[in-house]
Design a protein around this motif. Structure first.
Motif, mmCIF file in Angstrom:
data_model
loop_
_atom_site.group_PDB
_atom_site.id
_atom_site.type_symbol
_atom_site.label_atom_id
_atom_site.label_comp_id
_atom_site.label_asym_id
_atom_site.label_seq_id
_atom_site.Cartn_x
_atom_site.Cartn_y
_atom_site.Cartn_z
ATOM 1 N N ASP A 249 15.136 2.911 -5.244
ATOM 2 C CA ASP A 249 14.130 3.242 -4.813
ATOM 3 C C ASP A 249 13.138 2.391 -3.662
ATOM 4 O O ASP A 249 12.731 2.985 -2.651
ATOM 5 N N ALA A 250 13.445 1.058 -3.570
ATOM 6 C CA ALA A 250 12.942 0.066 -2.567
ATOM 7 C C ALA A 250 13.669 0.309 -1.420
ATOM 8 O O ALA A 250 13.241 0.344 -0.477
ATOM 9 N N HIS A 251 14.926 0.692 -1.659
ATOM 10 C CA HIS A 251 15.939 0.858 -0.287
ATOM 11 C C HIS A 251 15.607 2.031 0.226
ATOM 12 O O HIS A 251 15.360 2.191 1.640
ATOM 13 N N ARG A 252 15.250 3.200 -0.438
ATOM 14 C CA ARG A 252 14.915 4.460 -0.118
ATOM 15 C C ARG A 252 13.585 4.350 0.946
ATOM 16 O O ARG A 252 13.589 4.945 1.817
ATOM 17 N N LEU B 283 12.430 1.915 2.177
ATOM 18 C CA LEU B 283 12.502 0.963 3.350
ATOM 19 C C LEU B 283 13.221 1.632 4.608
ATOM 20 O O LEU B 283 12.942 1.569 5.804
ATOM 21 N N GLU B 284 14.057 2.362 4.121
ATOM 22 C CA GLU B 284 14.945 3.380 5.003
ATOM 23 C C GLU B 284 14.121 4.433 5.593
ATOM 24 O O GLU B 284 14.443 5.074 6.839
ATOM 25 N N GLY B 285 12.913 4.702 5.033
ATOM 26 C CA GLY B 285 12.303 6.053 5.204
ATOM 27 C C GLY B 285 11.243 5.899 6.570
ATOM 28 O O GLY B 285 11.112 4.707 6.792
ATOM 29 N N SER B 286 11.259 6.781 7.315
ATOM 30 C CA SER B 286 10.233 6.795 8.464
ATOM 31 C C SER B 286 8.745 6.322 8.240
ATOM 32 O O SER B 286 8.015 5.881 9.136
ATOM 33 N N HIS B 287 8.577 6.636 7.016
ATOM 34 C CA HIS B 287 6.975 6.167 6.506
ATOM 35 C C HIS B 287 6.897 4.642 6.167
ATOM 36 O O HIS B 287 5.684 4.397 6.012
ATOM 37 N N SER B 288 7.985 3.766 6.146
ATOM 38 C CA SER B 288 8.034 2.593 5.644
ATOM 39 C C SER B 288 7.156 1.744 6.846
ATOM 40 O O SER B 288 7.239 2.054 7.913
ATOM 41 N N PHE B 289 6.483 0.618 6.227
ATOM 42 C CA PHE B 289 5.582 -0.103 6.657
ATOM 43 C C PHE B 289 5.409 -1.477 6.380
ATOM 44 O O PHE B 289 4.921 -1.679 5.173
ATOM 45 N N GLY B 290 5.629 -2.395 7.005
ATOM 46 C CA GLY B 290 5.609 -3.998 6.507
ATOM 47 C C GLY B 290 6.935 -4.232 5.611
ATOM 48 O O GLY B 290 7.853 -3.881 5.603
ATOM 49 N N LYS B 291 6.301 -5.226 4.653
ATOM 50 C CA LYS B 291 7.274 -5.997 3.838
ATOM 51 C C LYS B 291 7.274 -5.070 2.379
ATOM 52 O O LYS B 291 6.297 -4.776 1.792
ATOM 53 N N VAL B 292 8.641 -5.068 1.813
ATOM 54 C CA VAL B 292 8.809 -4.559 0.695
ATOM 55 C C VAL B 292 9.411 -5.915 -0.229
ATOM 56 O O VAL B 292 10.324 -6.290 0.111
ATOM 57 N N VAL B 293 8.853 -5.728 -1.381
ATOM 58 C CA VAL B 293 9.339 -6.637 -2.319
ATOM 59 C C VAL B 293 9.651 -6.106 -3.827
ATOM 60 O O VAL B 293 9.200 -4.997 -4.195
ATOM 61 N N VAL B 294 10.348 -6.961 -4.366
ATOM 62 C CA VAL B 294 10.671 -6.741 -5.803
ATOM 63 C C VAL B 294 10.242 -7.710 -6.875
ATOM 64 O O VAL B 294 10.444 -9.037 -6.383
ATOM 65 N N VAL B 295 9.429 -7.577 -7.625
ATOM 66 C CA VAL B 295 8.957 -8.508 -8.322
ATOM 67 C C VAL B 295 9.092 -8.514 -10.002
ATOM 68 O O VAL B 295 8.978 -7.308 -10.563
ATOM 69 N N GLU B 296 9.482 -9.477 -10.916
ATOM 70 C CA GLU B 296 9.630 -9.301 -12.017
ATOM 71 C C GLU B 296 8.596 -8.657 -13.067
ATOM 72 O O GLU B 296 7.284 -9.026 -12.465
ATOM 73 N N LYS B 297 8.631 -7.677 -13.596
ATOM 74 C CA LYS B 297 7.585 -7.152 -14.558
ATOM 75 C C LYS B 297 6.869 -8.293 -15.330
ATOM 76 O O LYS B 297 7.192 -9.032 -15.653
#
Length: 318
Positions: free
Chosen positions: A299-302, A304-318
């Motif tokens: 989902d993070a890839h989806r 970041l690839e989308g035209s609506h993405s903006f800025g930094k995307v991160v994955v963090v341990e629950k």
């Protein structure tokens, strides 16, 4: 352990969340408990099969923050030590950070001392480090007029936050392919948004310093908007062109201008420590645009690839 494995090139659905063996310690490498990582466009390129040197199956992920779980260098990297790692073929030649644990070469692990939370730290290694190195190479002065070409990207947002943290009154414009994200860009710190249409800036303005994140595709046009004695720092390649074509440095560089570059493989302990000190000293609000957990890397890839993405995307341990 849980990890996200890609077995063949394709869309985000090729990123499979599954059980895999935890890596065994080996000489010169240490095991890191992954606490977070940023998701990068280069990983999307690799997922699509556009990185010919990367062989599948592979656990992607070119950066991480975490804690030493097992070590072969107890003096510099004791168990429990917080670390940052980025580049050095992590997630390319060997398995990377899309996992609960990663086995990483000791010379690619950088110990850190900080009270920043894991979500903040997860945004720093690739994106803010690259932005910080570019800021240094541009030799920014508070009187400069600055342009960020590729202003909505993670590095672009990080750069404007860093520069505004140190020089709140400096003028910084950012480019976008349309004005649709103008409001968000101004909230992020830009003073003006300039449309970049088919590699041409829709303005007559010139700038003292330009952070070039589109890359070779637009460098010639950037120099047409560079003041005498100005600097262009070529840092990104969002234009999907890797080399300058038909470029004459005598005539295409602005009069008495300078072309420099920075990329995240230019890593050293001192710069990492300086970045952390800079963020803390200037109270930089390092806030990722989107936070996912390991199970939802696809989902993070989806996003970041989308035209609506903006800025930094991160994955963090629950």
């Amino acid at each position: 352990m849980k990890a996200v494995v890609i077995k063949e090139a394709g869309g985000p659905e090729k990123l499979i969340y599954q059980d895999v063996p935890k890596p065994n310690l080996k000489s010169g490498w240490s095991l890191v408990k992954i606490k977070g990582f940023g998701v990068n466009h280069s990983e999307i390129f690799t997922r699509k099969g556009l990185s010919p040197t990367v062989k599948f199956p592979r656990i992607l992920g070119i950066e991480c923050v975490g804690i030493i779980a097992e070590t072969t260098d107890p003096k510099r990297l004791p168990v429990g030590q917080k670390v940052i790692s980025l580049m050095g073929e992590m997630g390319r030649d060997f398995d990377g950070s899309y996992a609960e644990y990663a086995l990483i070469p000791n010379d690619q692990l950088y110990p850190i001392e900080t009270d920043l939370d894991w979500t903040t730290l997860a945004a720093l290694p690739e994106t803010y480090y690259t932005a910080y190195g570019s800021l240094l190479n541009l030799k920014i002065a508070p009187s400069d007029k600055v342009l960020v070409r590729g202003g909505t990207s993670g590095v672009g947002i990080a750069f404007v936050q860093l520069i505004k943290g140190k020089y709140p009154d400096i003028f910084v414009a950012g480019t976008s392919r349309s004005l649709r994200k103008e409001k968000e860009m101004k909230v992020a710190g830009y003073d003006e948004v300039i449309v970049d249409e088919n590699g041409k800036l829709k303005t007559d303005q010139k700038f003292n310093k330009i952070l070039e994140l589109i890359g070779p595709k637009t460098i010639k046009n950037s120099f047409q908007h560079t003041c005498e004695y100005g600097i262009v720092c070529s840092t990104g390649q969002l234009g999907n062109e890797w080399y300058l074509k038909d470029f004459d440095p005598i005539t295409d560089i602005a009069p008495n201008g300078y072309l420099t570059s920075f990329y995240s493989a230019n890593v050293d302990q001192k710069k990492i420590e300086q970045l952390l000190q800079f963020v803390e000293k200037h109270d930089i609000k390092v806030k990722p645009e989107k936070v996912f957990d390991l199970e939802h890397v696809a989902d993070a890839h989806r996003y970041l690839e989308g035209s609506h993405s903006f800025g930094k995307v991160v994955v963090v341990e629950k």
